[in-house]
Motif scaffolding. Sequence first.
Motif, PDB file in Angstrom:
ATOM      1  N   ARG A   1      -3.518   5.205  16.274  1.00  0.00           N
ATOM      2  CA  ARG A   1      -4.127   6.461  16.709  1.00  0.00           C
ATOM      3  C   ARG A   1      -5.457   6.642  16.005  1.00  0.00           C
ATOM      4  O   ARG A   1      -5.784   5.908  15.081  1.00  0.00           O
ATOM      5  N   GLN A   2      -6.168   7.647  16.452  1.00  0.00           N
ATOM      6  CA  GLN A   2      -7.505   7.854  15.931  1.00  0.00           C
ATOM      7  C   GLN A   2      -7.714   9.336  15.710  1.00  0.00           C
ATOM      8  O   GLN A   2      -7.275  10.165  16.501  1.00  0.00           O
ATOM      9  N   ARG A   3      -8.366   9.685  14.617  1.00  0.00           N
ATOM     10  CA  ARG A   3      -8.666  11.106  14.405  1.00  0.00           C
ATOM     11  C   ARG A   3     -10.016  11.219  13.717  1.00  0.00           C
ATOM     12  O   ARG A   3     -10.412  10.344  12.948  1.00  0.00           O
TER      13      ARG A   3
ATOM     14  N   VAL B   1       4.774   5.489   6.473  1.00  0.00           N
ATOM     15  CA  VAL B   1       3.554   5.073   5.799  1.00  0.00           C
ATOM     16  C   VAL B   1       2.417   5.121   6.802  1.00  0.00           C
ATOM     17  O   VAL B   1       2.623   4.959   8.003  1.00  0.00           O
ATOM     18  N   MET B   2       1.229   5.356   6.293  1.00  0.00           N
ATOM     19  CA  MET B   2       0.086   5.537   7.179  1.00  0.00           C
ATOM     20  C   MET B   2      -1.118   4.720   6.715  1.00  0.00           C
ATOM     21  O   MET B   2      -2.029   5.253   6.080  1.00  0.00           O
ATOM     22  N   PRO B   3      -1.126   3.426   7.008  1.00  0.00           N
ATOM     23  CA  PRO B   3      -2.315   2.647   6.664  1.00  0.00           C
ATOM     24  C   PRO B   3      -3.480   3.058   7.562  1.00  0.00           C
ATOM     25  O   PRO B   3      -3.283   3.340   8.745  1.00  0.00           O
TER      26      PRO B   3
ATOM     27  N   VAL C   1      -4.919   2.149   1.976  1.00  0.00           N
ATOM     28  CA  VAL C   1      -3.604   1.514   1.957  1.00  0.00           C
ATOM     29  C   VAL C   1      -2.517   2.526   2.301  1.00  0.00           C
ATOM     30  O   VAL C   1      -2.576   3.670   1.872  1.00  0.00           O
ATOM     31  N   GLY C   2      -1.542   2.113   3.125  1.00  0.00           N
ATOM     32  CA  GLY C   2      -0.349   2.929   3.321  1.00  0.00           C
ATOM     33  C   GLY C   2       0.616   2.587   2.211  1.00  0.00           C
ATOM     34  O   GLY C   2       1.061   1.451   2.104  1.00  0.00           O
ATOM     35  N   LEU C   3       0.902   3.567   1.363  1.00  0.00           N
ATOM     36  CA  LEU C   3       1.646   3.248   0.162  1.00  0.00           C
ATOM     37  C   LEU C   3       2.890   4.122   0.061  1.00  0.00           C
ATOM     38  O   LEU C   3       2.817   5.339   0.183  1.00  0.00           O
ATOM     39  N   MET C   4       4.030   3.474  -0.129  1.00  0.00           N
ATOM     40  CA  MET C   4       5.229   4.256  -0.395  1.00  0.00           C
ATOM     41  C   MET C   4       5.720   3.793  -1.746  1.00  0.00           C
ATOM     42  O   MET C   4       6.284   2.707  -1.883  1.00  0.00           O
TER      43      MET C   4
ATOM     44  N   VAL D   1      -8.947   5.391  11.949  1.00  0.00           N
ATOM     45  CA  VAL D   1      -7.952   4.742  12.804  1.00  0.00           C
ATOM     46  C   VAL D   1      -6.737   4.486  11.942  1.00  0.00           C
ATOM     47  O   VAL D   1      -6.857   3.957  10.846  1.00  0.00           O
ATOM     48  N   TYR D   2      -5.573   4.910  12.433  1.00  0.00           N
ATOM     49  CA  TYR D   2      -4.405   4.777  11.566  1.00  0.00           C
ATOM     50  C   TYR D   2      -3.149   4.456  12.361  1.00  0.00           C
ATOM     51  O   TYR D   2      -3.092   4.631  13.577  1.00  0.00           O
TER      52      TYR D   2
END
Lengths: 129, 159, 663
Positions: free
Chosen positions: C548-550, C574-576, C591-594, C558-559
């Motif tokens: 998706r894009q915001r 997570v959301m890279p 980085v999408g980090l959990m 872009v994520y």
Amino acid sequence: MQAVALLLGLILVAVTVYLIAMPLVKPEQETQGPEWEVEETIEREKESIFTTLGEIEFDYQMNKLSDEDYEQLRNQYRRHAVEVLKAEETVPQPGPKQGAVSVDLEKEIEAEIEAEIQRLVAKQKGKKG
Amino acid sequence: MGKLKTWTVTALLVLSLASGVWAQQVDEALFKKIEANLMCTDGCGMYLAACDNTTAQRMRQQLRERLLAGDTEQQIYAYMISIYGEEVMAAPPKTNFLNITAWVLPFLGILGGGMVIYIAVDKWVFHRQGRRAEKPDAEDAAELAAYEEILNAEMKKYF
Amino acid sequence: MADIGYLALVLALAVSLYSTAGFLLGARSGNQRLLESAKGGILAIAILVNVSSFILIYFLVTSDFSIKYVFQYTSINLPTFYKFAAFWAGNAGSLLLWMWILSIFTALVAFSRQHRDDRSLPYVNVVLLINSIFFLFLLVFLANPFERTGIYPVPTEGNGLNPLLQNPGMVFHPVTLYLGYVGFAVPFAFAMAALIVRNADDQWIKVTRRWSVVAWMFLTLGNLYGGQWAYVELGWGGYWGWDPVENASFIPWLTGTAFIHSVMIQERKDMLKTWNMVLIIVTYLLTIFGTFLVRSGVLTSVHAFGNSSLGTMFLVFLGLMTAASLYLMLDRSSLLREGREFESYISRESSFLLNNLLLVGSAFAVFWGTIFPLVSEAVRGVKVTVSVPFFNQVNAPILLAMMFVMGVCPLIAWQRSSLKNLRNNFLWPMVLAVLFGIVLYVLLPVKRFIPIFALAVNFFVLVTIVAEFVRGTLVRRRMTGEGIPTAFWRLVTRNRRRYGGYLVHLGIVIMAFGIIASHAYKLETVRTVEAGETITIGDYTLGFNGLRQRPEGENTVVYADMPVTKNGNYVGNVMPEKIFYATWDQPSTEVGLMGGLKEDLYVILSTWDKEGTEATFKVNVNPLVSWIWIGGYLLVIGTIFAVWPGRGSQLGPKYTREVSHHG
């Protein structure tokens, strides 16, 4: 804006000049040497020695000193501690002329310790030779 | 608004990856090991495994191709060096005297330092022997014993 | 206003020169007024540099693009926090930051009541002022932060801050690092002053103990923040790349660590005087050298250096300081005669020597590796690269040995260690460590010897530290008859220096666990997936439902929003991200980090195609990375605990066979 800048600049220069020049024209202050009160000297000495003794004891019990080293260090510092305790007993009650006394006493202790060293050294030399 | 459309470093590369090379398996562990010994060569100064730019992608591609062609690890390094120069290796290859120095010198330094320390300690220890202090004599011991209680009490105060 | 900022710097330079002369003349002639005036100058410098710094901040925050520095490193829409942080985004600002810290430190030293009666103080000030002169010289003549763009009309938008620097880690990293760097200038100055006035005792070490330890703490923090930044911002799954810039701050950390340890031997035994001098000189020079490496551009390209007069000036200054300090040391070498008190080969003292050897050896290894490319180019004419594999392979054994010594050193006996002492103190930690190793071998899926050995060594150190606290409490209880809680409390609060030190060690051990585990046991995969597919790594499964894009301000993000299940249970998303900037060419990776105590799930969005319905991800599972940061916090707590003024922060007594005199 310009005016503010100009003012700030002037203040900066003024502060700088003041900080540098002021001590040059101010009458010189009498510098006070450190003056320890007599009890204070002994108290510091005492604190240091007994802390060390405690530390030696603690380290020994924590296995961080060998038996021989422990004996040796302990005796050495105990002897030292006894001297300080004796010195403490001979301290006169606080009076008006403390400064002079303190210097004397300090010297006295130093001399005593010095003598002790001499004695030890002499003894060792004797044993060796 | 086209950000979502494609973000590939080179579309072609990904196509070739997807269609051909990627399909066949290479030894991933070996691939990673080799990748970990190489640098990205476009001047980004990054470690290949850490880099994600065009050059890095192309180099990984080359790596996979060589692996599929059946090259050994050493052959691949030689191949990479033949293209990009020694710089491509992430650590100096141990092929000449100077490069070997790079690896050995730190340990030689520690060894040398260790020797110096050993010799110094040896000297100091020797120096100390015979200077061991004596046990207190009887007079001393008696005096200490007299103060024993006070000493212990005082010690506790400061402990 | 810019002129005022510049004027302040010029004035500060002039006052630095004046005060240096004032201190030198005043100390020689005993002219108290002159000394006071020079001291006033130090305060004036601090004020001037502060004003100058605040003016730069003002320009940055108000986005005055007529100033070149502001134009180069900020843009209108940059968040204020980062406008402020752009202070140290470039050379001029970084040098000003250094000078800012130095001016404050110098004033603190000059006006401290603790040093009032120290006759070497004028010379301490002189040494610090010489540093001021150098940095002010650079700021005034070579890197003026208040330079104007000269573009009319004034641009309405700046170049913007490199997005990579827009991260909290990068905001704190330079400040903490410089606090550490400049902090080491203070013990250096005291050491030099002691030589100048021919003070042979350990006075300089005692009065600068806090400075050294706190500087060391900041240096550690600086390195940690750098690592944290690399981890979340550079997006390659690691936190330490042995980049020359990182090495530049790691080398003084190693020698600084050696320094704060070896001075304890001088405090206790009057030994290693020369060695301590060497260490503080080297550490100080390395802080300057580190700044030189980063600021001159010598590492990115030899050619850039050729054009940089900044680099040349740094080299000249380094050369002068090296020559001056070495001359002082050699000239006064008779002062540094060692008290010779070594009882045996195996003792606390010798373990300190070993620790120093390993730390300095490691520092040398890193230094050698960092400059080796230059050496190779000069000698063979061939460019080579020295990077991660080299540093890891060379340093791992050295630092592991270092860890082992860290476990042994605090427990081994002073003077002379007997077999009994060794057995009593080390038998159980050894046994437990071996057991720990065996358990790991059985439990861990990857059965490699080296990491398990390293973890076992680390565990050994952990046990020895815990044992120190436990046995200390028991011994204290036995000696005083206090209850266990009281005994423990008094034990640590009355010997804060020692137990704070152990806390720092504990922090290092926890960090080492994290470092070893995250290197040896990380999982890594690169997968290209279409919407609806999943990626599985270790216990984790990540779902992909398209990109998706915001919009985010003027930037586009872009994520991928990826639901994560662990062993079948949903644990979060997570959301890279990839962020495309209006004012910057390269997109940056978020980085999408959990994160968790056990491991981090670390996801990077790499590339995509087909309107975002197909994307390539790099997914890592990095074990125990959070331990590195936790260890870092513990280290800070331990340091503060150790140096906080008051009872318990003082030095332990001297153990010497000579009858020593305290007071």
